[in-house]
Design a protein around this motif. Structure first.
Motif, short mmCIF file in Angstrom:
data_model
loop_
_atom_site.label_atom_id
_atom_site.label_comp_id
_atom_site.label_asym_id
_atom_site.label_seq_id
_atom_site.Cartn_x
_atom_site.Cartn_y
_atom_site.Cartn_z
N ILE A 1 0.86 -1.19 0.00
CA ILE A 1 0.00 0.00 0.00
C ILE A 1 0.89 1.24 0.00
O ILE A 1 1.68 1.45 0.92
N GLY A 2 0.77 2.03 -1.07
CA GLY A 2 1.54 3.28 -1.18
C GLY A 2 0.77 4.44 -0.60
O GLY A 2 -0.10 4.26 0.27
N GLU A 3 1.07 5.64 -1.09
CA GLU A 3 0.40 6.82 -0.56
C GLU A 3 -0.66 7.31 -1.55
O GLU A 3 -1.84 6.98 -1.41
N ALA A 4 -0.22 8.03 -2.56
CA ALA A 4 -1.16 8.61 -3.53
C ALA A 4 -0.46 8.68 -4.88
O ALA A 4 0.78 8.69 -4.95
N PRO A 5 -1.23 8.75 -5.95
CA PRO A 5 -0.61 8.88 -7.27
C PRO A 5 0.22 10.17 -7.35
O PRO A 5 -0.17 11.19 -6.78
N GLY A 6 1.34 10.09 -8.06
CA GLY A 6 2.14 11.28 -8.36
C GLY A 6 1.87 11.70 -9.80
O GLY A 6 0.89 11.26 -10.41
N LYS A 7 2.78 12.53 -10.33
CA LYS A 7 2.57 13.08 -11.68
C LYS A 7 2.52 11.98 -12.76
O LYS A 7 1.60 11.94 -13.58
N ASN A 8 3.50 11.07 -12.70
CA ASN A 8 3.53 10.00 -13.73
C ASN A 8 2.31 9.11 -13.65
O ASN A 8 1.76 8.70 -14.67
N GLU A 9 1.92 8.80 -12.42
CA GLU A 9 0.77 7.90 -12.21
C GLU A 9 -0.51 8.59 -12.68
O GLU A 9 -1.37 7.96 -13.29
N ASP A 10 -0.63 9.89 -12.41
CA ASP A 10 -1.80 10.65 -12.85
C ASP A 10 -1.89 10.66 -14.38
O ASP A 10 -2.97 10.58 -14.96
N ILE B 1 -1.46 4.37 -13.90
CA ILE B 1 -0.79 3.16 -13.37
C ILE B 1 -0.03 3.51 -12.08
O ILE B 1 0.77 4.46 -12.09
N PRO B 2 -0.27 2.76 -10.97
CA PRO B 2 0.45 3.09 -9.74
C PRO B 2 1.95 2.82 -9.86
O PRO B 2 2.38 1.91 -10.58
N PHE B 3 2.73 3.60 -9.15
CA PHE B 3 4.18 3.38 -9.04
C PHE B 3 4.83 3.12 -10.41
O PHE B 3 5.52 2.11 -10.59
N CYS B 4 4.61 4.03 -11.35
CA CYS B 4 5.24 3.87 -12.67
C CYS B 4 6.37 4.87 -12.87
O CYS B 4 6.99 4.91 -13.93
N ARG C 1 9.66 7.27 -10.65
CA ARG C 1 10.94 7.04 -9.98
C ARG C 1 10.79 6.15 -8.74
O ARG C 1 11.59 5.22 -8.55
N ALA C 2 9.78 6.43 -7.92
CA ALA C 2 9.55 5.58 -6.74
C ALA C 2 9.19 4.16 -7.18
O ALA C 2 9.56 3.18 -6.52
N GLY C 3 8.50 4.06 -8.30
CA GLY C 3 8.11 2.75 -8.85
C GLY C 3 9.32 1.89 -9.20
O GLY C 3 9.31 0.67 -9.00
N ILE D 1 -1.41 -1.02 -4.47
CA ILE D 1 -2.53 -0.08 -4.46
C ILE D 1 -2.10 1.16 -3.66
O ILE D 1 -1.05 1.15 -3.02
N ASN D 2 -2.92 2.20 -3.71
CA ASN D 2 -2.61 3.42 -2.96
C ASN D 2 -3.73 3.71 -1.95
O ASN D 2 -4.85 3.24 -2.12
N THR D 3 -3.40 4.53 -0.95
CA THR D 3 -4.42 4.88 0.05
C THR D 3 -5.52 5.73 -0.58
O THR D 3 -6.67 5.60 -0.23
N PHE E 1 9.69 1.55 4.85
CA PHE E 1 9.80 2.89 4.25
C PHE E 1 9.08 2.96 2.91
O PHE E 1 9.05 1.98 2.15
N HIS E 2 8.53 4.12 2.63
CA HIS E 2 8.04 4.36 1.29
C HIS E 2 9.26 4.43 0.36
O HIS E 2 10.29 4.99 0.74
N PRO E 3 9.18 3.84 -0.84
CA PRO E 3 10.34 3.89 -1.73
C PRO E 3 10.88 5.31 -1.94
O PRO E 3 12.10 5.50 -2.02
N1 URA Z 1 4.03 7.15 -4.69
C1 URA Z 1 2.95 6.51 -4.18
O1 URA Z 1 2.73 6.47 -2.98
N2 URA Z 1 2.12 5.93 -5.04
C2 URA Z 1 2.30 5.90 -6.36
O2 URA Z 1 1.50 5.32 -7.07
C3 URA Z 1 3.44 6.57 -6.86
C4 URA Z 1 4.29 7.18 -6.00
#
Ligand code: URA
Length: 188
Positions: A50-59, A63-66, A68-70, A90-92, A160-162
């Motif tokens: 479980i991640g946090e929220a979509p970032g710019k690339n994901e938006d 696609i989640p975590f696609c 740098r963190a991905g 998935i994200n929160t 840790f979050h990536p």
């Molecule tokens: N960070 C997150 O927590 N979620 C994503 O999908 C991308 C980056």
């Protein structure tokens, strides 16, 4: 004949959850997104991250975590030797907050039924909380690098979050030590 279109019933299938997320206007975040971001990976995984929220690339991609963190999450998944069918992400919350700010408590609460429905359907043995927001949304953990067993027998691990490894490189070693310590939880 039961009404198959009640929210409760829809939340029991992946396409139903997806539809409710795509239609959701329960907070303001839907107004500023390009795409809502739902999940990536297996439908019946052993491990759910479980991640946090979509970032710019994901938006941009949906696609989640696609981004740098991905890449760092992919590296962790490789290290854990998880097979393709063994993991999901998935994200929160499903909408990108403006400027990538941290989701508010209210946004997390409003989106929580989707997270809960996804977890119920995926029914993983292990839930990995990536950072504080995931812990807040999930509602229980034993703290950094510790495992807690839930009433229904799932193992909850907070690490840790990536993205946190990007900002503080020394966390990477600690993160991989957590993964080494708990590999028995997802080993075949
Ligand atoms: N960070 C997150 O927590 N979620 C994503 O999908 C991308 C980056």
């Amino acid at each position: 004949k039961p009404d198959v279109n009640t929210k409760e019933t829809i939340m029991e299938t992946f396409p139903g959850i997806e539809k409710l997320i795509l239609d959701c206007k329960r907070c303001d975040l839907h107004k500023t997104v390009t795409n809502k971001v739902i999940s990536k990976g297996s439908t019946h995984p052993k491990v759910v991250f479980i991640g946090e929220a979509p970032g710019k690339n994901e938006d941009e991609t949906g696609i989640p975590f696609c981004g740098r963190a991905g890449k760092l999450l992919d590296k962790m998944i490789d290290y854990m030797k998880l097979k393709e069918e063994d993991w999901a992400v998935i994200n929160t919350i499903k909408c990108r907050p403006p400027e990538n700010r941290t989701p508010t408590v209210k946004e997390i609460e409003i989106c929580r039924p989707f997270l809960t429905a996804q977890l119920n359907l995926m029914n993983p043995a292990v839930i990995i909380l990536l950072g504080n927001t995931a812990e807040k949304a999930f509602g229980e953990s034993a703290g950094w690098g510790e495992v807690k067993k839930t009433k229904d027998g799932k193992n909850i691990l907070k690490i840790f979050h990536p993205a946190a490894m990007i900002y503080k490189r020394e966390r990477e070693q600690e993160q991989y030590a957590f993964l080494d310590k708990y590999k028995y939880l997802w080993a075949d």
